[in-house]
Write an enzyme that holds these catalytic residues in place. Structure first.
Site, PDB file in Angstrom:
ATOM      1  N   ILE A 133     -14.766  -9.981   7.969  1.00 21.76           N
ATOM      2  CA  ILE A 133     -13.363  -9.885   8.752  1.00 21.76           C
ATOM      3  C   ILE A 133     -14.018  -9.743  10.509  1.00 21.76           C
ATOM      4  O   ILE A 133     -14.883  -9.027  10.780  1.00 21.76           O
ATOM      5  CB  ILE A 133     -12.885  -8.728   8.311  1.00 21.76           C
ATOM      6  CG1 ILE A 133     -12.371  -8.707   7.047  1.00 21.76           C
ATOM      7  CG2 ILE A 133     -12.058  -7.922   9.220  1.00 21.76           C
ATOM      8  CD1 ILE A 133     -11.905  -7.442   6.107  1.00 21.76           C
ATOM      9  N   HIS A 155      -9.482  -2.879  -5.229  1.00 20.41           N
ATOM     10  CA  HIS A 155      -9.217  -3.223  -3.816  1.00 20.41           C
ATOM     11  C   HIS A 155     -10.339  -2.145  -3.106  1.00 20.41           C
ATOM     12  O   HIS A 155     -10.606  -1.169  -3.473  1.00 20.41           O
ATOM     13  CB  HIS A 155      -7.805  -2.650  -3.573  1.00 20.41           C
ATOM     14  CG  HIS A 155      -7.517  -2.912  -2.036  1.00 20.41           C
ATOM     15  ND1 HIS A 155      -7.859  -2.140  -1.062  1.00 20.41           N
ATOM     16  CD2 HIS A 155      -6.902  -3.973  -1.576  1.00 20.41           C
ATOM     17  CE1 HIS A 155      -7.418  -2.527   0.023  1.00 20.41           C
ATOM     18  NE2 HIS A 155      -6.623  -3.804  -0.015  1.00 20.41           N
ATOM     19  N   GLY A 190      -7.445 -10.642   7.084  1.00 21.45           N
ATOM     20  CA  GLY A 190      -6.680 -10.508   8.377  1.00 21.45           C
ATOM     21  C   GLY A 190      -5.619 -11.475   8.910  1.00 21.45           C
ATOM     22  O   GLY A 190      -5.510 -11.688   9.933  1.00 21.45           O
ATOM     23  N   LYS A 249       0.945  -1.120   0.173  1.00 20.88           N
ATOM     24  CA  LYS A 249       0.059  -0.067  -0.042  1.00 20.88           C
ATOM     25  C   LYS A 249       0.777   1.239  -0.107  1.00 20.88           C
ATOM     26  O   LYS A 249       1.830   1.380  -0.818  1.00 20.88           O
ATOM     27  CB  LYS A 249      -0.956  -0.086   1.019  1.00 20.88           C
ATOM     28  CG  LYS A 249      -1.961  -1.205   1.133  1.00 20.88           C
ATOM     29  CD  LYS A 249      -2.895  -1.135   2.108  1.00 20.88           C
ATOM     30  CE  LYS A 249      -4.121  -2.276   2.077  1.00 20.88           C
ATOM     31  NZ  LYS A 249      -5.114  -2.155   3.347  1.00 20.88           N
ATOM     32  N   GLU A 277     -11.965 -11.603  -0.185  1.00 24.44           N
ATOM     33  CA  GLU A 277     -12.012 -10.951   1.245  1.00 24.44           C
ATOM     34  C   GLU A 277     -13.099 -10.375   1.578  1.00 24.44           C
ATOM     35  O   GLU A 277     -13.193  -9.042   1.732  1.00 24.44           O
ATOM     36  CB  GLU A 277     -10.605  -9.935   1.167  1.00 24.44           C
ATOM     37  CG  GLU A 277     -10.074  -9.311   2.334  1.00 24.44           C
ATOM     38  CD  GLU A 277      -9.013  -8.471   2.066  1.00 24.44           C
ATOM     39  OE1 GLU A 277      -8.118  -8.367   3.024  1.00 24.44           O
ATOM     40  OE2 GLU A 277      -8.552  -8.035   0.860  1.00 24.44           O
ATOM     41  N   SER A 325      -0.860  -5.569   6.612  1.00 25.20           N
ATOM     42  CA  SER A 325      -0.329  -4.974   7.752  1.00 25.20           C
ATOM     43  C   SER A 325       0.648  -5.969   8.598  1.00 25.20           C
ATOM     44  O   SER A 325       1.344  -5.579   9.446  1.00 25.20           O
ATOM     45  CB  SER A 325      -1.564  -4.380   8.653  1.00 25.20           C
ATOM     46  OG  SER A 325      -2.520  -5.255   8.691  1.00 25.20           O
TER      47      SER A 325
END
Lengths: 232, 232, 232, 232
Positions: free
Chosen positions: B148, B95, B180, B14, B143, B202
């Site tokens: 989530i 996305h 996640g 990102k 996703e 992340s």
């Protein structure tokens, strides 16, 4: 801002040119920039910034746009730190094909300032130019869409009016007069009319020989500038 | 699509990482990709595509986004030809942070096909995944935001449901299960649950040592894949 | 969906007409709808929904767009509950002038279903139509921009192809064939080619007498429909 | 602008309220507006403009947004002529949830002027407020997101700073100070700090009794105004 002395010129490849062809034009312009002592801003595709900055010396490579986000999330965005890392020394903002909200424009100008890179902001009208001047970018492109095609664009009267309007708000802002510059003659006329800077996209991109056209335009900047300022 | 054999893994920086740090991670991942024989898709900032492709060998560098425009106008856009010229072999589309309209998504997938690069398209729900499958991208990222945080994400049941749904529309589409993924253990579980691919942003970007975390995740992909498929 | 029986017709005023003039056209169309027994969908400006529904009886008033948000924040958005409260019985989604992301389109169709109002979704190509059909709206407008101006639009072959494509995904979806319908003759031809519905914007909005033009178009729908289906 | 005399108050229902409930609140506010002699701007959903203007007498009904387009194309847009036909006497522009580009904001303010309706423009920072003041809207909402939650918002110092900044550009622009007004006490404080206007959304929308809360806020405007200006 010391380096960006008048007169200067902006070349906007948009999505017309990339890669090897872009580098060839950039190299030719780099040389012409030295020959005519005219500063040149070039805004290549973001994917070409590193290629151009690594292979030229004097042109000023700007990003076509950036998003005023911090390091972190934001897939698909152009991170200010990433373009400066690639060598960009400035960024164009709010072009008619990539308009920004008031808040995002203000934040992007502040981000450019924080990273010590130039911000060049497009203004679609005299009124927009005045409002944008309040946000204190380094350069404003006065390219009023309402005047395109009217023949008034490069006139002395119009150059004087926009210059006064922007200077009236903030005299430190540099002003680039651009509207339908098609060849060296248009360049000559707008600089003779009093502009300190102008630029071109399709005039160069659609030329049979873009390198030659760009060099001719830079020569015209120099000639017009010298004729205008020699006697003063 | 021959090269992109299962299992594979996607790393999405990102706007978290760029320049030198990005290249270091890319180099480490390039090596781990070979060591564990796991294909890796990396989506750096557009300004870093050329830097990464020039300095790595086996990772697949994808753009984070591109605009389905032809060569020409479009200041501020990402031209498909420009990113492939810089070395990208694929592009991520739609996305959640860079969503596209139905028509633009269809055009971008067609542009990718025309340039012979991969398209990886994110789907926000099972229903979206089915609709997107009709547009025949190479890879779909399943996703679903609705799952989530529910704990069902990497479960066998969910992997089976999405796989069936997408395969029911077009069995040629590769499926990446991502939601996640925080560490190697999450990676292990989702591959063991039947996925052929997964990925992380992340989990890697915020790790104390991103290179080490990425290598551990790739090792987990290999281990889970071998355990799952050895006995079959 | 019982009430929306074939043949039906959509009139899209966009931002061409509003207030008193819009009400006059709506009233004329309401009467012609009864006279020719043709269902009519009318999509006025959102500010006119209540005015039209309060003063007509048989036409189906749809919003031009709505945002798939819950009751709450969202200044400047069109709340689904607000338009149904005003009397709208349906909503147009994803028109070329108001395109939606995949996820928002899916959510808006679901919101329409939850409020028991019709959803009519525009598809810009055959491929888009197939993808949108997976989202199960009530009606799809097959208005491929790639065919506009090619003369194939209202041909039997094209009507057959889109009908098969959409029915192949979901046979319950109603299909409206619209592309450059300029007068009653165009309407007649597209219904004779096998369409169950068609529609017009500029053909009516720019007519010297919009009420007369709309009535002629509805008469043409009826005549073509009866000729096509009488012998079957 | 004669009618919009100080003090005034803005109620922004966003997408929280519509139809019957909205009309009840509007009616209660209409009465309280007369009782306390405080002008009130109400921005209902576009589909409710006609309902509210037909059933109230003194409140000023504004649209939440409009698009600066001419009569013609633009499906899904809010046509300025359509909202004024429905009775709106003003329009809110550039709210944080519905931000506009510089050019569109300038055009929308000009469209409002051309239709002789008020424009109330939101400014996200002191710098934005100065830039927007150059576009000469009738009213600026000074609601700097950077100050929300800092406790400075309704302070005398801040009211003075924004007032000076905007007046310095254009002394004719009215200024509404709004940021997190939750109850009558907040209203009282901000008017006592020198504001000529304030407003609320969630403070009223989420109140147990919105009609009662709105009336209390208007009473607080009057009391604070009289106490502030009586001795001058």
């Amino acid at each position: 801002m010391k380096y960006l002395k008048a007169p200067f010129f902006e070349i906007g490849p948009k999505a017309y040119m990339y890669g090897k062809e872009m580098l060839e034009l950039a190299s030719a312009v780099d040389e012409a920039s030295r020959k005519y002592d005219v500063r040149v801003i070039l805004t290549p595709q973001v994917s070409d910034i590193r290629l151009i900055t690594a292979n030229t010396r004097d042109i000023l490579v700007f990003a076509q746009h950036m998003d005023p986000i911090p390091v972190g999330r934001g897939l698909g965005s152009v991170l200010p730190e990433a373009i400066t890392d690639a060598g960009a020394v400035g960024v164009m903002l709010n072009h008619a094909e990539c308009q920004m909200t008031v808040a995002n424009l203000r934040k992007a100008i502040a981000r450019a300032r924080g990273l010590d890179i130039y911000s060049i902001v497009c203004a679609d009208s005299l009124e927009d130019a005045r409002a944008i001047a309040m946000l204190a970018p380094d350069i404003i492109v006065a390219e009023p869409s309402e005047l395109i095609g009217t023949g008034q664009t490069s006139g002395e009267e119009y150059v004087r009016a926009t210059t006064e309007a922007i200077r009236g708000v903030n005299p430190e802002i540099r002003i680039l007069q651009a509207a339908g510059i098609k060849d060296a003659n248009d360049v000559y006329n707008v600089i003779r009319a009093g502009a300190e800077a102008t630029g071109s996209t399709s005039g160069i991109m659609k030329a049979a020989d873009p390198c030659k056209m760009a060099a001719e335009m830079l020569a015209a900047v120099r000639q017009a500038w010298d004729e205008t300022h020699a006697t003063k």
